[in-house]
Design a protein around this motif. Structure first.
Motif, PDB file in Angstrom:
ATOM      1  N   SER A 117     -11.756  12.707 -15.223  1.00 53.95           N
ATOM      2  CA  SER A 117     -10.831  11.601 -14.990  1.00 53.95           C
ATOM      3  C   SER A 117     -10.315  11.745 -13.564  1.00 53.95           C
ATOM      4  O   SER A 117     -10.375  12.815 -12.972  1.00 53.95           O
ATOM      5  CB  SER A 117      -9.674  11.621 -16.005  1.00 53.95           C
ATOM      6  OG  SER A 117      -8.941  12.821 -15.903  1.00 53.95           O
ATOM      7  N   LEU A 118      -9.819  10.634 -13.026  1.00 57.71           N
ATOM      8  CA  LEU A 118      -9.494  10.613 -11.606  1.00 57.71           C
ATOM      9  C   LEU A 118      -8.396   9.593 -11.350  1.00 57.71           C
ATOM     10  O   LEU A 118      -8.408   8.500 -11.910  1.00 57.71           O
ATOM     11  CB  LEU A 118     -10.767  10.214 -10.852  1.00 57.71           C
ATOM     12  CG  LEU A 118     -10.876  10.292  -9.362  1.00 57.71           C
ATOM     13  CD1 LEU A 118     -10.657  11.695  -8.847  1.00 57.71           C
ATOM     14  CD2 LEU A 118     -12.266   9.813  -8.918  1.00 57.71           C
ATOM     15  N   SER A 119      -7.426   9.967 -10.534  1.00 57.73           N
ATOM     16  CA  SER A 119      -6.410   9.041 -10.047  1.00 57.73           C
ATOM     17  C   SER A 119      -6.313   9.242  -8.550  1.00 57.73           C
ATOM     18  O   SER A 119      -6.535  10.348  -8.058  1.00 57.73           O
ATOM     19  CB  SER A 119      -5.039   9.324 -10.670  1.00 57.73           C
ATOM     20  OG  SER A 119      -5.021   8.997 -12.019  1.00 57.73           O
ATOM     21  N   GLY A 120      -5.966   8.196  -7.835  1.00 51.99           N
ATOM     22  CA  GLY A 120      -5.856   8.359  -6.395  1.00 51.99           C
ATOM     23  C   GLY A 120      -5.338   7.119  -5.705  1.00 51.99           C
ATOM     24  O   GLY A 120      -5.086   6.090  -6.331  1.00 51.99           O
ATOM     25  N   MET A 121      -5.184   7.256  -4.406  1.00 49.53           N
ATOM     26  CA  MET A 121      -4.738   6.138  -3.583  1.00 49.53           C
ATOM     27  C   MET A 121      -5.089   6.414  -2.126  1.00 49.53           C
ATOM     28  O   MET A 121      -5.196   7.564  -1.708  1.00 49.53           O
ATOM     29  CB  MET A 121      -3.231   5.940  -3.719  1.00 49.53           C
ATOM     30  CG  MET A 121      -2.413   7.148  -3.292  1.00 49.53           C
ATOM     31  SD  MET A 121      -0.645   6.885  -3.359  1.00 49.53           S
ATOM     32  CE  MET A 121      -0.388   5.945  -1.880  1.00 49.53           C
ATOM     33  N   TYR A 122      -5.288   5.334  -1.393  1.00 47.48           N
ATOM     34  CA  TYR A 122      -5.476   5.469   0.044  1.00 47.48           C
ATOM     35  C   TYR A 122      -4.150   5.810   0.686  1.00 47.48           C
ATOM     36  O   TYR A 122      -3.096   5.324   0.254  1.00 47.48           O
ATOM     37  CB  TYR A 122      -5.970   4.156   0.659  1.00 47.48           C
ATOM     38  CG  TYR A 122      -7.425   3.850   0.418  1.00 47.48           C
ATOM     39  CD1 TYR A 122      -8.404   4.791   0.660  1.00 47.48           C
ATOM     40  CD2 TYR A 122      -7.810   2.592  -0.023  1.00 47.48           C
ATOM     41  CE1 TYR A 122      -9.741   4.499   0.449  1.00 47.48           C
ATOM     42  CE2 TYR A 122      -9.143   2.294  -0.236  1.00 47.48           C
ATOM     43  CZ  TYR A 122     -10.099   3.249   0.006  1.00 47.48           C
ATOM     44  OH  TYR A 122     -11.418   2.954  -0.204  1.00 47.48           O
ATOM     45  N   LEU A 123      -4.190   6.619   1.717  1.00 47.35           N
ATOM     46  CA  LEU A 123      -3.021   6.890   2.540  1.00 47.35           C
ATOM     47  C   LEU A 123      -3.196   6.036   3.795  1.00 47.35           C
ATOM     48  O   LEU A 123      -3.954   6.385   4.699  1.00 47.35           O
ATOM     49  CB  LEU A 123      -2.931   8.381   2.878  1.00 47.35           C
ATOM     50  CG  LEU A 123      -2.806   9.320   1.682  1.00 47.35           C
ATOM     51  CD1 LEU A 123      -2.788  10.774   2.139  1.00 47.35           C
ATOM     52  CD2 LEU A 123      -1.576   9.000   0.859  1.00 47.35           C
ATOM     53  N   LYS A 124      -2.508   4.906   3.804  1.00 44.87           N
ATOM     54  CA  LYS A 124      -2.711   3.915   4.864  1.00 44.87           C
ATOM     55  C   LYS A 124      -1.389   3.209   5.123  1.00 44.87           C
ATOM     56  O   LYS A 124      -0.645   2.901   4.192  1.00 44.87           O
ATOM     57  CB  LYS A 124      -3.756   2.908   4.394  1.00 44.87           C
ATOM     58  CG  LYS A 124      -4.061   1.811   5.355  1.00 44.87           C
ATOM     59  CD  LYS A 124      -5.064   0.847   4.759  1.00 44.87           C
ATOM     60  CE  LYS A 124      -5.242  -0.340   5.664  1.00 44.87           C
ATOM     61  NZ  LYS A 124      -6.029  -1.392   5.082  1.00 44.87           N
ATOM     62  N   ARG A 125      -1.096   2.981   6.392  1.00 44.37           N
ATOM     63  CA  ARG A 125       0.087   2.193   6.759  1.00 44.37           C
ATOM     64  C   ARG A 125      -0.364   1.136   7.751  1.00 44.37           C
ATOM     65  O   ARG A 125      -0.897   1.462   8.808  1.00 44.37           O
ATOM     66  CB  ARG A 125       1.170   3.084   7.363  1.00 44.37           C
ATOM     67  CG  ARG A 125       2.460   2.315   7.609  1.00 44.37           C
ATOM     68  CD  ARG A 125       3.579   3.191   8.080  1.00 44.37           C
ATOM     69  NE  ARG A 125       3.206   3.822   9.339  1.00 44.37           N
ATOM     70  CZ  ARG A 125       3.645   5.005   9.726  1.00 44.37           C
ATOM     71  NH1 ARG A 125       4.443   5.696   8.979  1.00 44.37           N
ATOM     72  NH2 ARG A 125       3.266   5.500  10.881  1.00 44.37           N
ATOM     73  N   GLN A 126      -0.165  -0.104   7.373  1.00 46.11           N
ATOM     74  CA  GLN A 126      -0.667  -1.245   8.128  1.00 46.11           C
ATOM     75  C   GLN A 126      -2.152  -1.043   8.368  1.00 46.11           C
ATOM     76  O   GLN A 126      -2.899  -0.958   7.432  1.00 46.11           O
ATOM     77  CB  GLN A 126       0.158  -1.445   9.394  1.00 46.11           C
ATOM     78  CG  GLN A 126       1.587  -1.824   9.073  1.00 46.11           C
ATOM     79  CD  GLN A 126       2.534  -1.624  10.225  1.00 46.11           C
ATOM     80  OE1 GLN A 126       2.199  -1.057  11.270  1.00 46.11           O
ATOM     81  NE2 GLN A 126       3.762  -2.084  10.048  1.00 46.11           N
TER      82      GLN A 126
END
Length: 169
Positions: A117-126
């Motif tokens: 299983s996997l959870s995640g998110m991009y680390l991005k600002r604008q």
């Protein structure tokens, strides 16, 4: 649930804001692992147009998984996992078997890494990319990204700030 999330966010932020950022960073990844009951929490950095470096915290039982993930990152293969991210840059995959038919190659790579299983998110600002935050094999609070988003936002700020300082020197 909201109070539990706020308490966990406060604990993570307390560590990220320590004078020794790298120790606080590691401790906040450990707290994320504990909160989500994940085997591994990792930040994969985005530099020069690719995901090419990872820092992670893993439980002792996940040493092999962590080594494989670091190898995948160093070989520049992280972009292969991008189809799993939603339009808003988040990822919740409760069971990798759900992608076996649609993404057989990604499925095989995840299973080879012992990721179920996997959870995640991009680390991005604008338009600035810092990387991605990934939780491998989370078992609790899957789908509730409140704590992960708060920690991710602070990590994004810290990573982009350090990049700006490095680029100015």
């Amino acid at each position: 649930k909201r109070q539990e999330n706020q308490k966990e966010i406060a604990r993570c932020m307390e560590h990220i804001l320590e004078e020794d950022f790298s120790a606080g960073f590691r401790e906040s990844l450990k707290l994320l692992c504990d909160y989500y009951d994940a085997d591994c929490a990792t930040v994969v950095y985005y530099n020069d147009g690719q995901y090419n470096k990872a820092k992670e915290y893993h439980r002792k039982s996940a040493e092999v998984m962590a080594k494989i993930l670091l190898n995948v990152t160093e070989e520049g293969k992280m972009k292969e996992f991008q189809p799993l991210m939603s339009a808003d840059g988040s990822l919740f995959l409760r069971k990798v078997t759900k992608i076996k038919e649609t993404y057989p190659q990604i499925y095989t790579q995840l299973v080879d890494c012992r990721i179920w299983s996997l959870s995640g998110m991009y680390l991005k600002r604008q338009e600035q990319w810092a990387g991605a935050l990934l939780l491998l094999n989370p078992r609790h609070n899957i789908g509730d990204d409140t704590v992960m988003r708060a920690v991710g936002a602070k990590l994004t700020t810290e990573i982009l700030s350090s990049k700006a300082i490095i680029n100015r020197e």
